[in-house]
Design an enzyme around this catalytic site. Sequence first.
Site, mmCIF file in Angstrom:
data_model
loop_
_atom_site.group_PDB
_atom_site.id
_atom_site.type_symbol
_atom_site.label_atom_id
_atom_site.label_comp_id
_atom_site.label_asym_id
_atom_site.label_seq_id
_atom_site.Cartn_x
_atom_site.Cartn_y
_atom_site.Cartn_z
ATOM 1 N N ASP A 22 4.124 3.338 -4.045
ATOM 2 C CA ASP A 22 3.057 3.957 -4.748
ATOM 3 C C ASP A 22 3.003 3.136 -6.162
ATOM 4 O OD1 ASP A 22 1.727 5.372 -6.684
ATOM 5 O OD2 ASP A 22 2.177 7.352 -5.730
ATOM 6 N N TYR A 78 -11.778 7.478 -15.477
ATOM 7 C CA TYR A 78 -11.838 6.221 -14.972
ATOM 8 C C TYR A 78 -12.329 4.940 -15.726
ATOM 9 C CZ TYR A 78 -13.082 2.911 -10.942
ATOM 10 O OH TYR A 78 -13.084 1.743 -10.243
ATOM 11 N N ASN A 95 -4.911 -4.926 -7.136
ATOM 12 C CA ASN A 95 -6.048 -4.215 -6.871
ATOM 13 C C ASN A 95 -6.046 -2.799 -6.545
ATOM 14 O OD1 ASN A 95 -8.581 -4.166 -4.906
ATOM 15 N ND2 ASN A 95 -6.938 -3.454 -3.647
ATOM 16 N N THR A 105 -15.761 1.601 -0.531
ATOM 17 C CA THR A 105 -14.564 1.731 -0.167
ATOM 18 C C THR A 105 -13.913 3.116 -0.050
ATOM 19 O OG1 THR A 105 -13.412 1.603 -2.090
ATOM 20 C CG2 THR A 105 -14.252 -0.537 -1.124
ATOM 21 N N ASP A 146 0.655 -1.231 0.118
ATOM 22 C CA ASP A 146 0.103 0.186 -0.217
ATOM 23 C C ASP A 146 0.753 1.259 -0.164
ATOM 24 O OD1 ASP A 146 -3.248 0.144 0.905
ATOM 25 O OD2 ASP A 146 -2.192 2.022 0.913
ATOM 26 N N LYS A 187 -10.126 1.705 -16.821
ATOM 27 C CA LYS A 187 -10.678 0.291 -16.490
ATOM 28 C C LYS A 187 -10.879 -0.406 -17.870
ATOM 29 C CE LYS A 187 -10.356 0.514 -12.064
ATOM 30 N NZ LYS A 187 -9.358 -0.345 -11.187
HETATM 31 C C1 1HS Z 1 -15.865 2.604 -8.860
HETATM 32 C C2 1HS Z 1 -16.279 1.061 -9.215
HETATM 33 O O1 1HS Z 1 -15.406 0.615 -10.127
HETATM 34 C C3 1HS Z 1 -17.592 1.280 -9.952
HETATM 35 S S1 1HS Z 1 -17.968 2.250 -11.192
HETATM 36 C C4 1HS Z 1 -19.404 3.053 -10.728
HETATM 37 C C5 1HS Z 1 -20.611 2.107 -11.391
HETATM 38 S S2 1HS Z 1 -21.899 2.605 -10.582
HETATM 39 O O2 1HS Z 1 -22.490 2.151 -9.424
HETATM 40 O O3 1HS Z 1 -22.010 4.085 -10.366
HETATM 41 O O4 1HS Z 1 -22.941 2.449 -11.567
#
Ligand code: 1HS
Length: 255
Positions: free
Chosen positions: A62, A154, A89, A189, A36, A158
């Site tokens: 990091d 994001y 993760n 989280t 972490d 991803k």
């Molecule tokens: C942050 C996590 O990877 C989920 S992305 C957001 C999906 S939603 O719950 O806003 O539809």
Amino acid sequence: MRLKGRAALITGAGSGIGRAAAELFASEGAGIAILDRDGQAAESAASDISATGAEAHPVVADVSSSEETARAVDRAARLLGRLDIVYNNAGVGSTGSVVDITEEDWDRCFAVNVKGTYLTSRAAIPHLQAAGGGSIINQSSVAALVGIPGFSAYSGAKGAVVSLTRSMALDLAPVGIRVNVLCPGTVYTPLMEPLMRERGDGSVERGLEITAAKYPIGRIGTPMEIARAALFLASDDASFVTGAAFTVDGGMTAQ
Ligand code: 1HS
């Protein structure tokens, strides 16, 4: 004991899904390196797991830094004596359309979520090969599979993790390393807190209610529900599974 005698490195294991996975993998017999960037969080997770009689070591890095990551991964392998499992993760969230997001936030999102996966894997693969093979689990998101308003960087990052996983799976199949990716739905989280606050117009609780309503199961997930899927991919139960994207999302992307 599904991971007896194995050694697992989990990034971002000081909190959230990573910490749940560290606890679960340890309870299944694995020795764990808790990587972490927050040293205190890593220490606290490692000492709680050690108190159960399992082996756990904190390592600080990091994952967006190649030097820190290489050093931490080598230290983890030295402390555990081997490395069989890597769970990439560690991740950060970010919000904003391509018009709204700052270039700095965009770069940080890709540096941790995508480059961090690359750097950790690059440092760990020789250790997995030395152990005769292993399992790498990358962390993506439902944001890679469906469009989510305001999640431009994001979602892009991803999505890259899913594509990267397929390529890694093909490169590493000949040396006995399986590589799979998890696509979790929302779990509450530390990563999610600012996203939920923004969605709830300043109220995290409101943001969580709005989010839960998107999930057919009627609620968001728990860290342990994602960790259990990671355990499957880490273990020999998944011996014929590689290059797979495993969605764990309460039906969110089935709609
Ligand atoms: C942050 C996590 O990877 C989920 S992305 C957001 C999906 S939603 O719950 O806003 O539809």
